[in-house]
Every structure is written in C-alpha cells, then in structure tokens.
Design an enzyme around this catalytic site. Structure first.
Site, short mmCIF file in Angstrom:
data_model
loop_
_atom_site.label_atom_id
_atom_site.label_comp_id
_atom_site.label_asym_id
_atom_site.label_seq_id
_atom_site.Cartn_x
_atom_site.Cartn_y
_atom_site.Cartn_z
N GLU A 1 39.10 46.19 47.60
CA GLU A 1 39.78 44.92 47.34
C GLU A 1 39.32 44.44 45.96
O GLU A 1 38.70 45.18 45.22
CB GLU A 1 39.44 43.92 48.45
CG GLU A 1 37.95 43.68 48.62
CD GLU A 1 37.61 42.66 49.69
OE1 GLU A 1 38.50 41.95 50.17
OE2 GLU A 1 36.42 42.56 50.04
N HIS B 1 38.28 41.67 35.64
CA HIS B 1 37.21 40.69 35.85
C HIS B 1 35.97 41.02 35.04
O HIS B 1 35.65 42.21 34.83
CB HIS B 1 36.83 40.65 37.33
CG HIS B 1 37.91 40.07 38.19
ND1 HIS B 1 38.09 38.72 38.32
CD2 HIS B 1 38.89 40.65 38.93
CE1 HIS B 1 39.13 38.49 39.12
NE2 HIS B 1 39.63 39.66 39.50
N SER C 1 46.74 40.40 40.93
CA SER C 1 46.73 39.44 39.81
C SER C 1 46.69 40.11 38.44
O SER C 1 46.88 39.43 37.43
CB SER C 1 45.53 38.50 39.93
OG SER C 1 45.41 38.01 41.23
N LYS D 1 38.09 34.45 45.49
CA LYS D 1 38.03 33.81 44.17
C LYS D 1 39.03 32.68 44.00
O LYS D 1 39.03 31.99 43.00
CB LYS D 1 38.22 34.88 43.09
CG LYS D 1 36.97 35.76 42.95
CD LYS D 1 37.06 36.73 41.83
CE LYS D 1 37.84 37.96 42.19
NZ LYS D 1 37.27 38.74 43.31
N CYS E 1 67.16 36.67 35.79
CA CYS E 1 68.20 36.81 36.83
C CYS E 1 67.74 37.76 37.94
O CYS E 1 68.50 38.00 38.89
CB CYS E 1 69.53 37.25 36.23
SG CYS E 1 69.71 39.03 36.01
#
Ligand SMILES: O=P(O)(O)OC[C@H](O)CO
Ligand code: FES
Length: 479
Positions: free
Chosen positions: A340, A52, A48, A253, A438
């Site tokens: 992670e 954090h 993402s 989350k 594109c």
C-alpha cells in the site's frame, strides 16, 4: 502453451513491472503473468501519484527503508524511462497546537529515516508560498524532496523497457493453481495454460494473500481499503504549488490536494475498508467526505471544476508493513505483498532489491545488452509549431487530432497500439485520449475505430478494459 522461465512475476502493476525490468539486467529468462488485458489495472492506475519523501513510515520498517530508497532514485529512473516526475515538494499543514506537535514528530521521524531538507514553516511562510490555503493554518512541515508522477505511465514505461530488454508479459493469465515439479513451480491459468519457473514472485496486489496460500506459503490477509478521488479541470492557474497533506491519523495520510503532472488538480483519497477486493465504486458519502475535508485546507475548491471521480483500492496487509521476503517453507517463492502507500515511491527500490536477491540466488550473470532507456511517444500537445510541422511531414497522421480536449493525434494512438495497448482504457492511459473535459464523449468512438482498424477486429470486439467490458453490440433490430 507451456514455457520455461528462470523467474516469473505474478501481477503487472508498478511493483511487478519494476521487478521485471530490473530482472532484465541479468541473463535470465523472465516473464510476468497478468490476469487482465493490460498493465496497471489495479492500484497502479488509481492512486495519488505522489512520490513521498519518507517521514511517514515508522523507522526500521520496510515501508521506511524502501520509501526513502525509492525517493532517492526516482528522478534518475524517470529520466531513463522518459516519464514525467516533478519534485514540487509537499506540506503537511497543522490547524492547532496538537497538530503542530504531530508535525514535530513527523520531522523527527523523517530525520531518523534519513529524509533530507525537512523544515517546519511558519504561518507567514505558508501564506506567502501557498496564498490560496486556509488562513486557519498555523504551521506546516515542508518536505522539498516530495514529488508527483503519473503512476500508470510509469508502469507502462517499465513494461515497455522490460519487453525491449527481452522479458515476456503474458496477459489474460489468471493464476488458479501452483504446483511443484522438482526444482520448478508449475503455474496454471484459469484457461488451461501453464508455465514453469524456477523462482516465483508474488506481486498480485489485493490478491497476494490468495496467491501465497495457493503456493502453500505464508498465510496473511490483505484487506481492501478504498480511497475516492475527484479530478478537477486544468485550471488557468494552479491553486496549490505543492502536495498539500493534512496531519495523518490512524486511517492514513488523509485527504490531499495536489497538482498532477498533466496539469489537473487531484483531491482525495478517503480511507474505507470494504468487503470486495474489486469494488471500485464511488459513493456520495465518500465523495462528500473528501470534498469537505479538502475544503478545510483549500476553501476556494469548487465542485463546478470537477471533471471526473474515481476510486482506487489499497492492498492493506494485516502485518502493518510491506511483506517482502522469500518464504520460509517454500523455497524460491518470494512474496512482495501488502504494498500500500508509499508503494509507488517504493516500487523502484523494491525492484532493485528483489532483482539483486534473485540474481544471487540463481547465480545469474549481468546482461551486457541491457538498455535502461525508453522513449515516450511523441506528443502533439508538447511540441513547438516547428516540431509539429516536421512530424506531420514525416507522419501525416500526427496532424489528425482525435481527442480535441487533450490534443491527441491519431499517430499517438496508433503508436500506443504498436506498444501494446489493446483497450480503450489502455489508449487513454498511454495517450490521455478520453481524459479531457468531455471525458471521451467526443473521442471514444474515434478511438474505437482506430483500435478496430489497427487490430483487425470488429468494433464490437473492442472493450474498455477487457473481460467482457464491450462498448458496442451488433444491431439487432430494424434495418
Ligand atoms: O491514506 P494513505 O496513507 O493510504 O495514503 C494515500 C496517499 O494518497 C498516498 O499517496
Ligand atoms: S475529446 Fe477526448 S476527452 Fe474530450
């Protein structure tokens, strides 16, 4: 080939590259071993990109410690490395009383973790500041120090700066055997190369459990946990100003909506345990789940704006926390595993921690020539008209636009190759050529031409990401 090092890091993701760069602050001979053709080929290219704040991890865990420490230094390191970082803040939105209680718990946990500036905001505040969010939202936890970055550009920048400061990165080195020879580890590759090293650091992402086992060190399991995403076209006006989370569940989350530093909108990820560590497929079911859950927060979300979909795989450990420790039995073997989420945020702090640990262990002196600064490639799309003109006079290829969706010049592509890009994806991640509306339909053939010309190889040798991912074949029929 055999080379002798003080420290070798297995895996060239963001954590491995952060450690490598930090190690070059010391007078040590260091290298990274990477099985792929480029850096950031695992979780570091598909996540993402969120920095954090640190209210999610349970207090006392390594996740909590390195999340908060990483957040505190993120802006400075991105500044040194000329990487985009925007501290846009985040909201966790609550739809009912139960969820409002969760916000309160997160607020208290965040305070215990040392996160500053957390506040629960009213429905009115949410609508005033994020007018496109659902009117069913009752309150939100605001974290002003959450931010966004580009995870693969950060990895590339760490890599370039580590190289600048004397590190080696050995690509296509798939570790298949680890032996001890006196004070040294002998690390063998699948194609019969080997290196020797005094300290060995395992940053092998989803494969870290296999590497630890190979070294005769701690046994743990990494479960691949996939997340699927949508990327939306660059909107005229961003529908959200901050990272918008929903309350976390036992699955993580949850699905977020966020602007990216490059001006797109990112939506995802879901969370699904899968059998294969390499299965980065997207599925209709997974994407539908992402879309429906995101629409609950942002009702105006439309599939018409989607320009691409992708998935990434989290390295979820069975220990429920990051594994960052020297092995109890195998001296000088250090696991940095199970990284992670919030691994991207934590990566910079983990790098510092490990480099200090190793430097003490090896009694290493400071490298007085260490240069923390790295300059990004000059980008056509970011310069003023006067600056463009000046660049074109100096480098005519700066005026040749190769990717028209993202306005990427030939100069930028050649510069990316000089800095280590060898594949179409490597060019894409460094320059954005192929990341536009594109999706490379127009620019990919031109990128192949430039790669072939600059690397002095035939076009049929050019791959998407190495490992046999060829794009063109020889003409085998007709004349
Ligand atoms: O679902 P989680 O908790 O693994 O978090 C994934 C987020 O997108 C992290 O940025
Ligand atoms: S021309 Fe490059 S993505 Fe469209």
């Amino acid at each position: 080939m055999s080379r002798i090092y003080d420290v070798a890091v297995i895996g060239a993701g963001v954590v491995g590259m952060s450690i490598l760069r930090e190690l070059t602050r010391y007078r040590l001979k260091v290298c990274s071993l990477e099985k792929m053709e480029d850096v950031a080929e695992g979780a570091s290219k598909a996540n993402s990109g969120i920095v954090h704040a640190g209210y999610d991890p349970i207090e006392g865990t390594k996740k909590a410690r390195f999340n908060v420490e990483g957040n505190n230094i993120f802006a400075d390191v991105c500044n040194e490395l000329d990487v985009e970082y925007k501290m846009i803040g985040s909201l966790v939105v609550a739809f009912d009383d139960y969820e409002i209680n969760v916000l309160e718990e997160l607020l208290q946990r965040g305070k215990r973790n040392g996160v500053k500036g957390l506040e629960i905001k009213s429905q009115e505040w949410v609508f005033e500041n994020e007018p496109n969010l659902s009117r069913n939202i009752k309150a939100a936890l605001f974290a002003p120090y959450s931010g966004i970055t580009n995870p693969y550009k950060l990895t590339v920048a760490l890599f370039e700066n580590a190289i600048q400061n004397g590190a080696d990165v050995i690509f296509r080195f798939e570790v298949c055997k680890i032996e001890k020879d006196g004070d040294y580890f002998v690390v063998h590759s699948a194609d019969s190369r080997f290196i020797k090293t005094r300290v060995l650091i395992n940053c092998a992402g989803v494969h870290a459990d296999e590497i630890s086992k190979m070294a005769g060190a701690k046994l743990f399991k990494i479960y691949p946990r996939r997340g699927q995403y949508y990327i939306l076209d660059k909107p005229e006006k961003m529908p959200v100003a901050r990272v918008i989370f929903q309350v976390p569940t036992e699955k993580g989350k949850g699905i977020l909506v966020t602007p990216t530093v490059d001006g797109n909108v990112l939506v995802g990820p879901n969370s699904e345990y899968i059998d294969s560590k390499d299965d980065t497929a997207t599925t209709q079911e997974g994407l539908d789940e992402v879309f429906e859950k995101a629409r609950k927060v942002l009702p105006s979300l439309s599939k018409r704006d989607v320009i691409t979909i992708f998935s990434g795989i989290r390295a979820t450990p069975d220990t429920h926390d990051f594994i960052i420790e020297e092995d109890e039995d195998v001296k000088n073997f250090i696991n940095v595993a199970g990284i992670e989420s919030p691994g991207l945020t934590a990566s910079l702090a983990i790098g510092r921690y490990i480099a200090e640990l190793v430097s003490r262990k090896l009694n290493a002196k400071r490298n007085l020539n260490f240069n923390p600064y790295r300059e990004d490639i000059k980008r056509f799309s970011k310069l003023s008209d006067e600056e463009k003109e000046r660049m074109i006079k100096l480098y005519p290829s700066f005026g040749n636009i190769v990717c028209r969706c993202e306005l990427v010049s030939e100069y930028e592509i050649v510069e990316a190759i000089k800095r280590g890009a060898r594949t179409i994806d490597g060019i894409k991640r460094r320059t954005r050529a192929g990341m536009g509306r594109c999706q490379g339909g127009f620019c990919t053939p031109r990128v192949i031409d430039i790669l072939s010309r600059e690397l002095g190889v035939s076009k049929t040798q050019i791959t998407k990401f190495g490992k046999g991912s060829y794009i063109l074949t020889e003409k085998r029929w007709g004349k």
